[in-house]
Enzyme design. Sequence first.
Site, PDB file in Angstrom:
ATOM      1  N   ALA A 139      -4.438  -4.061  -1.996  1.00 57.80           N
ATOM      2  CA  ALA A 139      -5.522  -3.270  -1.296  1.00 57.80           C
ATOM      3  C   ALA A 139      -6.125  -2.462  -2.516  1.00 57.80           C
ATOM      4  O   ALA A 139      -5.859  -2.421  -3.755  1.00 57.80           O
ATOM      5  CB  ALA A 139      -5.068  -2.171  -0.294  1.00 57.80           C
ATOM      6  N   LYS A 140      -7.401  -1.798  -2.319  1.00 58.41           N
ATOM      7  CA  LYS A 140      -7.991  -1.238  -3.506  1.00 58.41           C
ATOM      8  C   LYS A 140      -9.013  -0.114  -2.490  1.00 58.41           C
ATOM      9  O   LYS A 140      -9.548  -0.304  -1.346  1.00 58.41           O
ATOM     10  CB  LYS A 140      -8.788  -2.081  -4.380  1.00 58.41           C
ATOM     11  CG  LYS A 140      -9.099  -1.511  -5.563  1.00 58.41           C
ATOM     12  CD  LYS A 140      -7.961  -1.188  -6.549  1.00 58.41           C
ATOM     13  CE  LYS A 140      -7.912  -0.708  -7.825  1.00 58.41           C
ATOM     14  NZ  LYS A 140      -7.203  -1.041  -8.600  1.00 58.41           N
ATOM     15  N   GLY A 141      -9.406   0.845  -3.294  1.00 60.58           N
ATOM     16  CA  GLY A 141     -10.262   1.871  -2.704  1.00 60.58           C
ATOM     17  C   GLY A 141     -11.083   2.305  -3.655  1.00 60.58           C
ATOM     18  O   GLY A 141     -11.013   2.298  -4.867  1.00 60.58           O
ATOM     19  N   ASP A 168      -6.665   5.334  -9.998  1.00 63.09           N
ATOM     20  CA  ASP A 168      -7.252   3.982 -10.817  1.00 63.09           C
ATOM     21  C   ASP A 168      -8.169   4.963 -11.767  1.00 63.09           C
ATOM     22  O   ASP A 168      -7.813   6.013 -11.998  1.00 63.09           O
ATOM     23  CB  ASP A 168      -7.899   3.066 -10.057  1.00 63.09           C
ATOM     24  CG  ASP A 168      -8.308   1.860 -10.720  1.00 63.09           C
ATOM     25  OD1 ASP A 168      -7.397   1.088 -11.038  1.00 63.09           O
ATOM     26  OD2 ASP A 168      -9.679   1.663 -10.936  1.00 63.09           O
ATOM     27  N   VAL A 224     -10.330  -1.322   1.054  1.00 65.02           N
ATOM     28  CA  VAL A 224     -10.199  -2.925   1.468  1.00 65.02           C
ATOM     29  C   VAL A 224      -8.745  -3.227   1.410  1.00 65.02           C
ATOM     30  O   VAL A 224      -7.946  -3.037   0.539  1.00 65.02           O
ATOM     31  CB  VAL A 224     -11.210  -3.648   0.473  1.00 65.02           C
ATOM     32  CG1 VAL A 224     -10.626  -5.027   0.748  1.00 65.02           C
ATOM     33  CG2 VAL A 224     -12.642  -3.264   0.555  1.00 65.02           C
TER      34      VAL A 224
END
Length: 436
Positions: free
Chosen positions: A125-127, A166, A80
């Site tokens: 952003a992040k995934g 992460d 995202v």
Amino acid sequence: MSDSRKPEVAKGASTVSARPEVNEADEWRTAQRQFDIAAEIIRLEPELREILREVQREFTCHFPVRLDNGGVEVYTGYRVQHNIHRGPAKGGIRYHPAVSLDEVKALAMWMTWKCAIVNIPYGGAKGGVIVDPRKLSMRELERLTRRFATEISILIGPDRDIPAPDMNTDGQVMAWIMDTISMHRGYSVTATVTGKPIEVGGSLGRVDATGRGVTICTLAALEHLGMAPHESRVAVQGFGNVGSVSARLLDEAGCKVVAVSDEYGGLYNPLGLPVRKLLEYRAREGSLKGYPGCTEIGSAGPLSADCDVLVPAALGNQLTSRNARAVKARLIVEGANGPTTPEADEILQEKGVFLVPDILANAGGVTVSYFEWVQDLQSFFWSEHEVNQKLQAIMHRAFNEVLATAKERSLPMRMAAYVRAVQRVASATRDRGLYP
Ligand code: NAD
């Protein structure tokens, strides 16, 4: 929730007082609610509120992975991008069974504010992939990572979106992603991810960076509160990258670490825990469980432990309306992302707890990720001393700016951080003329 599971409303109860059911643990609700409050404080124009309270892009993929037993499992992953107005998107990739699109959206939004607070030229952003990596062999984990990297390769790259580690991902996972993208391009694209091992373009100081940033914020907050480090007892929830480095560096700074925990249990000793020995024990045994000479307090134990400083550094939603009143710490420094729900926030404010919010406290990781990206792009690498010095300068400046805003506007630190971050992102959006 199905109708059959909805709580019954007592007969005769006023419908006016019936509150809509809210899920306190919904991170996306938390992120939007925090943003809405900040937008109201700065009287943000309605168009920008609409733009910034949503994510810009959300990508879902379902991809097959060949298992060692010959079978195939289909996994679901997300990437995202909340906002890219200040630069390429930046944010970690998480492997966890509880990953959801809403969680990834919240984490992406928090990344936007985090990059703005420390003023580095990135959007958020992040995934994530829904998977319990402990159930996979190393070969399966590599195949899953390479397949997921291929799926998100249409989004990521040094100028577009730069992932990092992460929860449950590390330098090895980043190296596989970098290698997969490089195979597609036909040459090494080291700046495509950060948090890599040193030999493939990683930065010295990156592994410790988030915990170092947490430590810098903790020491600055202690000074602000007039508390001496050597008189401060610290409790840390989570003993992974962020938690264990924070515990080690706070111990080295003279604080007494009295409680730590991981997902398997927690340890407490009012006389102080031997942090270095705990690190060796965890490396040998795989967890903290069973370390002798301490009281077992459970994974959530540090949250309510008798201490002065609490560092939640595990998962989101750990401090809620159910346990916030039990917090004894006077200072909370959020190493994890989203460890405190808005309901808990209110309770902690009433109790007079000084809280350094995640978007400031754990920004050391993305700051050194930015240094790594700059070094990769220039193929010119810095000493660890140089990295740490630059990190210290950026974190101090960010902490002092947020504290100054908190004082000027009589706001808690979380809202002061939000106000600064949202103003910065909003200005970039206006300056670019991104909406008519
Ligand atoms: P990690 O996977 O290295 O460590 C997570 C730790 O939390 C492990 O010790 C695990 O055992 C523990 N844990 C898991 N569930 C727990 C529970 N219920 N109770 C107590 N402990 C539990 O992850 P990490 O990289 O240290 O990330 C931790 C948090 O910090 C996450 O919220 C992450 O988003 C955030 N964060 C990480 C970075 C980074 O650079 N790694 C940067 C910013 C924020």
